[in-house]
Design a protein around this motif. Structure first.
Motif, mmCIF file in Angstrom:
data_model
loop_
_atom_site.group_PDB
_atom_site.id
_atom_site.type_symbol
_atom_site.label_atom_id
_atom_site.label_comp_id
_atom_site.label_asym_id
_atom_site.label_seq_id
_atom_site.Cartn_x
_atom_site.Cartn_y
_atom_site.Cartn_z
ATOM 1 N N GLN A 1 -5.990 4.472 -10.442
ATOM 2 C CA GLN A 1 -4.799 5.189 -10.889
ATOM 3 C C GLN A 1 -5.131 6.338 -11.849
ATOM 4 O O GLN A 1 -4.338 7.260 -12.011
ATOM 5 C CB GLN A 1 -3.791 4.223 -11.543
ATOM 6 C CG GLN A 1 -4.276 3.504 -12.784
ATOM 7 C CD GLN A 1 -4.801 2.117 -12.456
ATOM 8 O OE1 GLN A 1 -5.466 1.931 -11.451
ATOM 9 N NE2 GLN A 1 -4.487 1.156 -13.293
ATOM 10 N N ASP A 2 -6.308 6.283 -12.505
ATOM 11 C CA ASP A 2 -6.672 7.353 -13.449
ATOM 12 C C ASP A 2 -7.618 8.373 -12.815
ATOM 13 O O ASP A 2 -7.583 9.554 -13.145
ATOM 14 C CB ASP A 2 -7.382 6.771 -14.691
ATOM 15 C CG ASP A 2 -6.554 5.668 -15.326
ATOM 16 O OD1 ASP A 2 -5.303 5.761 -15.248
ATOM 17 O OD2 ASP A 2 -7.158 4.730 -15.879
ATOM 18 N N ASP A 3 -8.477 7.896 -11.970
ATOM 19 C CA ASP A 3 -9.572 8.735 -11.493
ATOM 20 C C ASP A 3 -9.474 8.880 -9.978
ATOM 21 O O ASP A 3 -9.762 7.938 -9.241
ATOM 22 C CB ASP A 3 -10.902 8.039 -11.883
ATOM 23 C CG ASP A 3 -12.093 8.881 -11.470
ATOM 24 O OD1 ASP A 3 -11.877 9.984 -10.927
ATOM 25 O OD2 ASP A 3 -13.233 8.407 -11.682
#
Lengths: 287, 337
Positions: free
Chosen positions: A46-48
């Motif tokens: 979800q972040d990267d």
């Protein structure tokens, strides 16, 4: 055994077992699988957006000597806490099971279980108040003793051990108590009639017969203590960096979930290895 | 092997008196049964002799030593428990050797005595088994071997056979008696089974409410009970009501005594019995056939009597059921009123 069951019996067994196993599947297996998956990632999806699969998180444990050193420190902490829990808890269970009867036993039992009923954070902060310099313990000692006492227990390894022993002692007492309680008093009487001293009875009869309970309690203490982070952080202060606190940091502070997950699984593997190595001893104790 | 003497022993648990001024002697090499209903104090007496309890007053001597304040582990006794109390974590041989190891008997000697004890109870082949792998009767033998292997001064048995089924119990009674004779150890055993007490022992002590009611050889206690309780506890008895006493030959003064008979001492006949026999009229209520033996329930002067005889010794009964019930005067029971 299973082949001998009638179809109706088998259906009943399945209907009784399935709720528990479904719950375990949802609550333990799924999150754990997700963590296992994370531990092989370069970053959280979800972040990267460029996340990939890697073994580097596990590699870090072996490249950076701090991690094995901290794991060793945590294992030693586990041994210390388990040792003290046995030293304090087993005699207590022995007296509760074999010497005290009736109401007094109920009252004493309540005091054993009391730590379970208080919030663990409250418990730990209470210890902080007691142990800190010029705290409750020091003031009491100084009031009682003519000379000046400076313990300064707060933020030491001893403080961490004290807090953890307090939290986990009930496990050893309860499991040992149950094992000792199950030993027929006639066995003790028989040994006495043959001339055995109290020490001989403890060594040759009570200890071997209650060993499974004692060891079960020891495992229940050792495993969570090795991964503990709250007591080390609050009572250990600057010295309170343990393997558990490092894992917690990865999740809460550094936000490196893949590393935290990998470190957790290494801990799990090491604990399982230790249990596997000691299981022959456990098995021998049972027969 | 020693004489055991209990003198004026009183035991209290809180408010209740478990033993009330008990005095009794157990002769060297004798087989003594303590018999009584539950709560009579028989187990308390046994455990006080063993040393699990200390009497409030009185003395206990084992051999020539006063032991009333010596704890059980220093009394040199052998004890067998109702549930055998074998150590589940040890083999049969280790169970038997436990008391020897506690006494620091040298290893070679220990081994020899364990195998002797195993031979005595005929369990030589099972030395390495665990108690959980043994049958009830085998456990019993191990418990017995364990209790006597240290050559204790006295062997104490707490309801040793009550956990066995009937046939096995009879076998073990014979076995126990044989071993006790062979070893020659003073043996005191507690039971609530009167038949077992009569079969095994050469002296019986009857307890009730913490007191010894009567003590003596089994036949004497059975034939000459001192009171109604003892007579009823050791067997069955029919009691003569006062109105029947006039025409009978009685062995004692009527005042202060009650008279009765054992069911098996009675004979039944349609005709008037021989002179010299005690006889009363009765009405047969029921005749119960049980193979070799038969029981008759007879109404005698308003109370129900029981007669036990070989079925073939009971004659054809008259249609109205009116019979004579007779017995030898010397078979009359005489007890305190």
């Amino acid at each position: 055994m299973a082949e001998a069951l009638l179809p109706t019996e088998r259906r009943r067994l399945v209907s009784l077992l399935s709720p528990a196993y479904l719950w375990l599947l949802v609550a333990v297996f799924l999150p754990l699988s997700a963590m296992l998956f994370f531990s092989f990632l370069t970053g959280l999806p979800q972040d990267d957006p460029d996340w990939g699969v890697t073994l580097a998180n596990y590699g870090k444990f072996f490249q950076n000597p701090t991690y094995p050193a901290l794991l060793w420190k945590s294992l030693k902490l586990g041994l210390w806490v388990t040792g003290f829990c046995i030293l304090i808890g087993y005699p207590c269970a022995l007296v509760l099971a074999k010497s005290i009867k009736g109401r007094a036993r109920e009252a004493l039992f309540l005091m054993v279980i009391l730590p379970f009923w208080s919030n663990s954070l409250v418990r730990i902060f209470s210890w902080a108040i007691v142990l800190r310099g010029n705290g409750v313990l020091e003031r009491t000692l100084n009031f009682l003793l003519p000379f000046d006492v400076r313990l300064n227990l707060m933020f030491t390894r001893e403080a961490v051990v004290i807090g953890l022993v307090h939290s986990y002692l009930p496990y050893v007492i309860l499991t040992s108590y149950l094992a000792l309680q199950a030993i027929d008093d006639d066995l003790i009487d028989a040994a006495r009639s043959m001339g055995a001293s109290k020490l001989t009875i403890l060594r040759r009869l009570l200890l071997p017969l209650s060993l499974p309970g004692l060891l079960a309690g020891a495992v229940l203490v050792f495993v969570p203590v090795v991964g503990s982070f709250m007591e080390p952080r609050i009572l250990g202060g600057r010295l309170g960096t343990y393997y558990g606190t490092v894992i917690e940091d990865q999740f809460v502070a550094v936000y490196n979930w893949p590393l935290g997950a990998a470190l957790s699984f290494i801990l799990l593997a090491v604990v399982l290895l230790i249990l596997a190595l000691t299981s022959p001893v456990l098995k021998r104790a049972r027969t | 092997m020693s004489r055991v003497e209990v003198s004026n022993v009183t035991m209290e648990f809180g408010q209740t008196t478990a033993l009330d001024d008990v005095s009794i002697a157990f002769e060297d090499g004798g087989f003594f049964a303590l018999l009584g209903p539950s709560g009579s104090g028989k187990t308390t007496l046994l455990r006080t002799i063993a040393g699990f309890y200390f009497p409030k007053s009185g003395t206990i001597r084992i051999g020539d030593r006063n032991v009333e304040s010596v704890p059980v582990e220093k009394r040199d006794i052998g004890m067998m428990f109702q549930n055998y109390a074998l150590f589940p974590n040890m083999s049969v041989a280790d169970n038997i050797g436990f008391g020897l190891r506690v006494r620091k008997v040298p290893a070679a000697e220990e081994k020899k005595r364990i195998s002797e004890a195993l031979d005595l109870v005929q369990l030589g082949a099972l030395a390495n088994r665990r108690p959980s792998q043994l049958s009830g009767g085998q456990r019993q033998r191990v418990a017995l071997a364990r209790a006597i292997v240290t050559n204790p001064k006295v062997l104490l048995l707490d309801e040793p056979l009550s956990a066995l089924d009937k046939t096995l119990r009879v076998d073990m009674q014979i076995e126990l008696k044989r071993i006790q004779r062979e070893v020659g150890i003073t043996t005191i055993f507690v039971t609530h089974d009167q038949e077992e007490a009569l079969t095994l022992s050469d002296r019986i002590g009857i307890l009730r409410n913490g007191r010894i009611v009567q003590a003596g050889p089994p036949r004497e206690v059975y034939d000459r009970p001192v009171d109604e309780f003892t007579a009823g506890f050791l067997g069955e008895a029919n009691w003569l009501s006062a109105s029947l006493l006039e025409d009978l030959t009685l062995p004692a003064q009527v005042d202060g005594h009650r008279f009765g008979t054992r069911p098996e001492a009675l004979r039944i006949s349609a005709d008037t019995p021989d002179a010299g026999q005690n006889a009363v009229r009765g009405q047969v209520r029921q005749r119960i056939f049980a193979g070799a033996m038969a029981t008759c329930l007879i109404d005698v002067g308003g109370s129900q009597w029981k007669l036990i005889a070989r079925d073939r010794d009971i004659p054809e009964l008259p249609g109205d059921g009116q019979v004579w019930v007779s017995w030898s005067p010397e078979d009359t029971l005489v007890v305190r009123a």
